[in-house]
Enzyme design. Structure first.
Site, PDB file in Angstrom:
ATOM      1  N   GLU A   1       7.387   3.362 -15.402  1.00  0.00           N
ATOM      2  CA  GLU A   1       8.329   3.747 -16.442  1.00  0.00           C
ATOM      3  C   GLU A   1       7.783   3.321 -17.799  1.00  0.00           C
ATOM      4  O   GLU A   1       6.912   2.449 -17.885  1.00  0.00           O
ATOM      5  CB  GLU A   1       9.693   3.094 -16.199  1.00  0.00           C
ATOM      6  CG  GLU A   1      10.330   3.485 -14.872  1.00  0.00           C
ATOM      7  CD  GLU A   1      11.621   2.728 -14.604  1.00  0.00           C
ATOM      8  OE1 GLU A   1      11.980   1.870 -15.431  1.00  0.00           O
ATOM      9  OE2 GLU A   1      12.254   2.994 -13.575  1.00  0.00           O
TER      10      GLU A   1
ATOM     11  N   ASP B   1       9.768  -9.632  -7.985  1.00  0.00           N
ATOM     12  CA  ASP B   1      10.785  -9.985  -8.964  1.00  0.00           C
ATOM     13  C   ASP B   1      12.104 -10.377  -8.325  1.00  0.00           C
ATOM     14  O   ASP B   1      13.138 -10.383  -8.981  1.00  0.00           O
ATOM     15  CB  ASP B   1      11.016  -8.828  -9.946  1.00  0.00           C
ATOM     16  CG  ASP B   1      11.513  -7.562  -9.244  1.00  0.00           C
ATOM     17  OD1 ASP B   1      11.646  -7.591  -7.999  1.00  0.00           O
ATOM     18  OD2 ASP B   1      11.756  -6.559  -9.929  1.00  0.00           O
ATOM     19  N   ASN B   2      12.092 -10.702  -7.024  1.00  0.00           N
ATOM     20  CA  ASN B   2      13.336 -11.131  -6.398  1.00  0.00           C
ATOM     21  C   ASN B   2      13.050 -12.130  -5.283  1.00  0.00           C
ATOM     22  O   ASN B   2      11.969 -12.135  -4.683  1.00  0.00           O
ATOM     23  CB  ASN B   2      14.130  -9.944  -5.869  1.00  0.00           C
ATOM     24  CG  ASN B   2      13.480  -9.280  -4.681  1.00  0.00           C
ATOM     25  OD1 ASN B   2      13.733  -9.639  -3.538  1.00  0.00           O
ATOM     26  ND2 ASN B   2      12.613  -8.304  -4.938  1.00  0.00           N
TER      27      ASN B   2
ATOM     28  N   ASN C   1       7.516  -0.287 -18.730  1.00  0.00           N
ATOM     29  CA  ASN C   1       6.447  -1.068 -18.097  1.00  0.00           C
ATOM     30  C   ASN C   1       5.231  -1.216 -19.000  1.00  0.00           C
ATOM     31  O   ASN C   1       4.463  -2.177 -18.877  1.00  0.00           O
ATOM     32  CB  ASN C   1       5.994  -0.420 -16.791  1.00  0.00           C
ATOM     33  CG  ASN C   1       7.091  -0.270 -15.771  1.00  0.00           C
ATOM     34  OD1 ASN C   1       7.115   0.686 -15.006  1.00  0.00           O
ATOM     35  ND2 ASN C   1       8.038  -1.212 -15.735  1.00  0.00           N
TER      36      ASN C   1
ATOM     37  N   ASP D   1       3.286  -1.203  -3.545  1.00  0.00           N
ATOM     38  CA  ASP D   1       4.431  -1.203  -4.455  1.00  0.00           C
ATOM     39  C   ASP D   1       5.067   0.181  -4.367  1.00  0.00           C
ATOM     40  O   ASP D   1       4.389   1.181  -4.577  1.00  0.00           O
ATOM     41  CB  ASP D   1       4.001  -1.503  -5.893  1.00  0.00           C
ATOM     42  CG  ASP D   1       5.183  -1.838  -6.798  1.00  0.00           C
ATOM     43  OD1 ASP D   1       6.201  -1.112  -6.744  1.00  0.00           O
ATOM     44  OD2 ASP D   1       5.097  -2.819  -7.558  1.00  0.00           O
TER      45      ASP D   1
ATOM     46  N   CYS E   1      39.554 -12.157  -8.653  1.00  0.00           N
ATOM     47  CA  CYS E   1      40.723 -12.137  -9.536  1.00  0.00           C
ATOM     48  C   CYS E   1      40.322 -12.299 -10.995  1.00  0.00           C
ATOM     49  O   CYS E   1      40.983 -11.773 -11.893  1.00  0.00           O
ATOM     50  CB  CYS E   1      41.717 -13.216  -9.125  1.00  0.00           C
ATOM     51  SG  CYS E   1      41.163 -14.907  -9.422  1.00  0.00           S
TER      52      CYS E   1
ATOM     53  N   ARG F   1      12.287  -5.123 -22.668  1.00  0.00           N
ATOM     54  CA  ARG F   1      12.182  -6.432 -21.995  1.00  0.00           C
ATOM     55  C   ARG F   1      11.738  -7.514 -22.968  1.00  0.00           C
ATOM     56  O   ARG F   1      12.185  -8.650 -22.903  1.00  0.00           O
ATOM     57  CB  ARG F   1      11.211  -6.357 -20.824  1.00  0.00           C
ATOM     58  CG  ARG F   1      11.787  -5.847 -19.511  1.00  0.00           C
ATOM     59  CD  ARG F   1      12.575  -4.605 -19.642  1.00  0.00           C
ATOM     60  NE  ARG F   1      12.972  -4.002 -18.362  1.00  0.00           N
ATOM     61  CZ  ARG F   1      13.652  -2.890 -18.275  1.00  0.00           C
ATOM     62  NH1 ARG F   1      14.015  -2.234 -19.378  1.00  0.00           N
ATOM     63  NH2 ARG F   1      13.999  -2.396 -17.102  1.00  0.00           N
TER      64      ARG F   1
END
Length: 1133
Positions: free
Chosen positions: A533, A600-601, A536, A528, A656, A77
């Site tokens: 990981e 995060d969203n 992190n 959470d 397309c 990151r």
């Protein structure tokens, strides 16, 4: 809303992420647009080495420095923020950091996480109880054993990153120390140092060749300062860090100067003085490959100098911004003291930085004269400091009026510590350290000041005893905000959603502030669902390698209690969403005082925000993307909510374009990602689902032979009939896929649309930005082709549970198999190729089958049954979830190779593996410096929320540490919507209507009319229209009960209704009304409150049937109402 080009750049893909994480007011965007141009030598030091530590690799440092390998599993990151060049420079840089107080330990944490080669921590003080409230790496046992601060901190900093060598020193560094030992460092940082020592060390660093980069910073109570000197010629390779994007050209004038206009009025994101390079321009071909300096005319046009002598522009082409290094010049601290160059963070008080500059220099003089800081609450000391400030101010070249209020507050709080302020400034200072040693991003020139006057201003009337020390860990905080506020923090009940990077930083702040103490009945509830990981560990500093694959929330809770054992932390593993409302119900929200999002969203934020608005709870939101960050404070009845503003929707790539006409590398990467999902996840999932629904292949055959249509049968039977059983068949499939994707697709397109094809208006079909494809011939000697074959075969083998060995992956083994593969001759099809950019991808599962396809499916299934393919194993596949962070699984190999070959096919510059991983994995670039800064800023606002401060006290913040820009603004005030001349409502207001078991729709409308004097004209529940007068049969509904119309679930406490009202004049449209919530409590009817003044409350409708609940069972906004009026009833019978 979009950030300006200066803050977030012009690239569309990253802007999408910017939209998710950085919500910026229009005023701020306009501001950015208008301002975008404008210690002892080694023989003396007592050094303890911590490079050989238990549970760490013996010498990862040598790997990083000598082999220059970057551990992508750890740094992925951050690599997207800094780039590999900067990462390599960090891995070879040594830093000296003095002072292990609140600010020093923050910087130590951040630069260790970043991955410098080595850092020497220096401090001469012993651990005290006071330190427990401002240094998160000092423990109670360190205080009891009288350990030195640097000894207590050093090993814990070292544990953050095994690639960083952490040394320590506890010998004095003063005005008599030989500074030659500093020559081995690339950057020197001083905290808690006297001004005379700062000037002496700075002069030494500035005089070296090359200069040693120098940073000094301090936090005294409510004020903080940061100073940088990187030498007289400091070259920066990339001032902004924004990724250069290809922007297609609409036109170029043949003139002096020539004007370039971007296609479709897309923003170019350029600034005057920058340079661009042109590619693929038709007509004015002399421009191709040339570098031109630009003068910006508008967001989508710019001048490029004389083009009058060039050929006329025909069509096509694109330009790319070329990054040019920039050199910055710095003055020494001595010279800057009288004429400081400052960054202004808050334009509502532009004089504040210079006022604090004078006050803090006066504080330095106070310490020299009195050998101490001003005493807490001492009025005499405050007046002495005020006089010294006047004297300092008179010496400044750029004078501003002395702010006596700031000086007195600084005097009162100088001995104290605000941990969130240290976190915010520590994050900013740490980013400057990284700039100093890498030359990446524009450095701070040269001062940054930050104050928290809005936090302490309401506290000035409190008695002096409020701020007096009590001998505990909160004495530093108490000196700033007082005992009463500390107690309120202790009692606080917080709900935090998310325990990632920002969540970890917030928990650290909670621990230092004493938020949610068990002994005070406070609590911090965190949730959470994710596991830890390795990637992190680079930012989420509460986690260590042995925590990998453990839950984030429970692990973070344990680490938080290590910092402050007095906290009460309740850790959950739940996702906060409609499905978990049985856990996070209205009564749950009523039990908490404030909600904090560390998400995060956007969608999750929107949902949590809606729950906070419904339950009248303040929400503190923040987010980061790389060096950019934002904080947003949402307070009931004062500010707008998160949902009050809708960012533009994410721009989808037309179907397309992805399928046949990619323009840029992002399109080919998304195409490859879609191929992964389709081939290795969706189809296997569909296959499993079909056979779970229809477990008998014979029965499926009989039903199909009888003419019955089974959804998905054609696709499933095709997969069954072509199912491989050996590794070599997987290789064969991969080779056939290569031919289909990269050769036949191009041949088919050129057959359908030959190069000379023209549109109805006479223009060429294959005209920029459309790129004609070139068929790719398979070449096993091409590494990208080989990678595609092997990675594709491996994925098919996993999906079909086919074993293979390492030997099977060798070039010789693969070549042997491919030599026997026969590729059928290409025959062009006359099928229609979609060119409409508005067309959506068809759902092949629901497309009707032709009779020929039905016969083919039946024949294939019959053959599969005869061939004994219909076994329990044969009716199962293994869907693969795309996993970007496991390099050994072949997922990124497939996407990178497939997108690269497709890019070549369309003459697009391929992306490397790192960029492909970021785009395909939708990775948000992240760095610890930004997360520390936003968390600190949020925690400062949390204290104001707890104190019940007014609107003018709160601050949102938007920053980009790369530029650097820090802007503090007031939140957006809540908007009120008028229904009548003296009746209006806001998102926070609530109308309340109480009913009973037999309460009809007519009763409901009468109750609204009687209570508010307004005639309801329409009632809607969700998407169901309960009552619209013009709708047939709706008048009959007036006699139906609300229970029958709404049909609430047994567990549902209330439902929300939407009510519109009749206009005052005929012909006008119906007026919108506030949401009407129908609460389904079993209680006697309750008397309604009358309107207070002209304020209107959104209606909440309560169906009441039996006994009165206790106030604690009701939503918070009704509790006081119930307590006051629980004995008064209005019966609806």
């Amino acid at each position: 809303m979009y950030l300006s080009a200066t803050l977030s750049g012009a690239n569309s893909a990253d802007n999408v992420i910017s939209l998710l994480l950085c919500r910026v007011t229009r005023k701020y965007s306009e501001f950015l647009t208008s301002h975008s141009n404008s210690f002892a030598p080694s023989r003396i030091l007592s050094v303890g080495r911590f490079s050989q530590r238990p549970n760490h690799p013996p010498s990862p440092l040598s790997m990083a420095a000598d082999l220059m390998e970057i551990d992508d599993s750890l740094y992925s990151r951050q690599r997207y923020v800094l780039g590999d060049s900067a990462m390599h420079q960090m891995a070879q840089s040594s830093v000296f950091l003095s002072g292990m107080g609140a600010l020093g330990v923050e910087i130590a944490k951040n630069i260790a996480l970043a991955g410098v080669k080595s850092v020497t921590l220096h401090d001469t003080k012993k651990c005290e109880t006071w330190d427990l409230g401002c240094n998160f790496f000092i423990r109670n046992e360190d205080v009891l054993s009288h350990r030195s601060r640097v000894e207590a901190v050093c090993s814990r900093v070292a544990d953050l990153n095994p690639y960083v060598q952490v040394d320590m020193s506890s010998l004095p560094v003063d005005d008599n120390t030989d500074l030659s030992f500093l020559r081995k460092y690339q950057c020197v940082i001083l905290t808690e140092a006297s001004l005379s020592l700062q000037k002496r060390v700075n002069t030494f660093c500035h005089s070296q060749q090359p200069p040693i980069r120098f940073i000094c910073c301090d936090v005294y109570g409510i004020c903080a300062r940061l100073f940088c000197d990187f030498g007289e010629e400091f070259e920066v390779s990339d001032p902004t860090g924004e990724e250069a994007k290809e922007i297609f050209i609409q036109s170029i004038t043949q003139d002096n100067p020539g004007i370039v206009t971007c296609m479709d009025n897309r923003p170019h994101g350029l600034q005057t003085g920058q340079s661009v390079i042109f590619r693929e321009v038709q007509g004015m071909e002399e421009l191709n490959g040339t570098l031109r300096q630009v003068t910006v005319l508008s967001p989508h046009s710019f001048e490029i100098g004389d083009t009058s002598q060039l050929q006329s522009y025909a069509h096509g082409g694109f330009f790319v911004m070329v990054k040019t290094p920039r050199t910055y010049s710095f003055e020494t601290l001595e010279r800057q003291l009288c004429d400081p160059q400052v960054l202004i963070p808050d334009f509502s008080k532009p004089e504040a930085p210079l006022q604090i500059h004078a006050a803090m220099l006066a504080l330095d003089n106070f310490q020299v004269k009195h050998c101490r800081l001003p005493n807490i609450g001492c009025l005499q000391d405050a007046e002495v400091l005020l006089q010294l400030t006047e004297e300092v101010n008179s010496t400044l070249l750029n004078k501003v009026p002395v702010n006596a209020e700031v000086v007195r507050c600084l005097s009162r709080t100088a001995r104290g510590a605000l941990p969130p302020l240290a976190a915010a400034v520590g994050g900013i200072a740490s980013q400057e350290v990284l700039k100093a040693i890498t030359g990446k991003f524009a450095p701070l020139q040269q001062w940054f000041y930050l104050d928290t006057m809005e936090l302490v201003r309401p506290l000035q009337s409190l008695a002096g005893e409020e701020f007096s020390p009590r001998g505990d860990r909160y004495d530093g905080l108490r000196a700033c905000i007082g005992e009463s506020m500390c107690l309120d923090l202790h009692k606080l009940r917080v709900f935090m959603v998310g325990c990632g990077a920002i969540g970890c930083e917030m928990l650290k702040n909670f621990a230092l502030l004493g938020v949610g103490l068990a002994k005070s009945s406070g609590e911090v509830c965190i949730t959470d669902p994710d596991l830890i990981e390795k990637s992190n560990l680079n930012r989420q500093f509460l986690f260590r390698p042995h925590h990998i694959q453990k839950p984030k929330s429970t692990t973070a809770a344990g680490a938080t209690l290590d910092i402050n054992p007095e906290l009460q932390v309740d850790a959950h593993l739940n996702k906060v969403c409609p499905a978990s409302e049985n856990i996070y119900s209205d009564s749950f929200y009523s039990s908490v005082n404030v909600v904090i999002t560390a998400l995060d969203n956007v969608e999750a934020r929107r949902y949590v925000d809606s729950r906070c608005v419904s339950n009248q709870r303040p929400l503190l939101d923040s987010g980061t993307m790389g060096t950019k960050g934002h904080t947003e404070i949402i307070v009931p009845s004062l500010t707008e909510s998160y949902n009050s503003h809708r960012d533009p929707p994410e721009e989808e790539i037309p179907f397309c374009t992805l399928k046949s006409f990619p323009l840029v590398i992002e399109h080919t990467i998304q195409w490859a990602r879609d191929k992964f999902e389709s081939s290795f996840f969706h189809k296997p999932s569909m296959y499993n689902s079909f056979w779970q629904t229809h477990p008998s292949a014979d029965a499926v055959l009989q039903r199909m032979q009888a003419g019955e249509s089974l959804e998905g049968s054609f696709q499933v039977i095709k997969l069954l009939s072509r199912r491989p059983s050996q590794w070599k068949q997987c290789i064969t499939i991969a080779r056939v896929k290569f031919e289909k994707y990269f050769k036949r697709k191009a041949q088919q397109l050129l057959h359908s649309f030959p190069l000379e094809t023209r549109l109805k208006d006479g223009s060429l079909f294959w005209q920029s930005p459309k790129r004609p494809p070139t068929p790719i011939d398979f070449d096993l000697k091409d590494p990208t082709h080989f990678t595609f074959i092997v990675s594709t075969a491996r994925l098919y083998a996993e999906v079909y549970n086919i074993a293979y060995s390492g030997k099977d992956l060798s070039e010789d083994a693969v070549t042997g198999i491919l030599s026997d593969v026969e590729i059928p001759e290409y025959r062009p099809s006359e099928k229609c190729i979609e060119t409409d950019e508005t067309a959506k991808k068809p759902d092949t599962m629901k497309m009707p089958l032709s009779s020929e396809e039905e016969r083919e499916a039946i024949a294939q299934l019959e053959q599969a049954i005869v061939a004994n393919k219909v076994t329990s194993e044969g009716l199962q596949m293994r869907p693969l979830q795309f996993e970007k962070d496991v390099d050994s699984n072949g997922h990124i190999d497939f996407v990178t190779s497939a997108s690269s070959i497709r890019a070549r096919m369309y003459s697009i510059e391929p992306a490397d593996r790192l960029k492909t991983k970021r785009i395909a994995g939708k990775i948000i670039p992240a760095i610890a410096t930004a997360t520390a800064a936003v968390a600190g800023l949020v925690a400062l606002e949390l204290i104001k929320v707890v104190g019940g401060y007014g609107f003018e006290s709160f601050k949102n913040c938007f920053f980009n540490l790369a530029i650097p820009v820090v802007v503090l603004t007031e939140p957006a005030p809540v908007k009120r919507t008028a229904i009548r001349n003296n009746i209006y409502f806001s998102i926070w207001d609530c109308w309340t209507i109480f009913g009973h078991e037999d309460f009809t729709l007519s009763d409901f409308m009468n109750a609204v009319r009687e209570k508010y004097g307004i005639e309801p004209s329409m009632v809607v529940h969700g998407v169901k229209m309960l009552y619209v007068p013009v709708m047939p049969g709706h008048s009959k509904r007036l006699k139906l009960t609300m229970q029958k119309l709404i049909k609430p679930s047994v567990a549902r406490k209330y439902v929300d209704l939407t009510v519109s009202f009749a206009p005052e004049s005929d012909g006008d449209e119906d007026l919108p009304g506030p949401p009407v919530s129908t609460l389904l409590y079993s209680t006697p009817p309750i008397k309604n409150r009358s309107l207070a003044g002209t304020r209107v409350f959104p209606a909440r409708f309560y169906l009441i049937t039996a006994t009165l609940p206790s106030p604690s069972q009701l939503p918070s906004h009704l509790q006081s109402f119930m307590e006051q009026e629980s004995q008064t009833f209005l019966l609806h019978k």
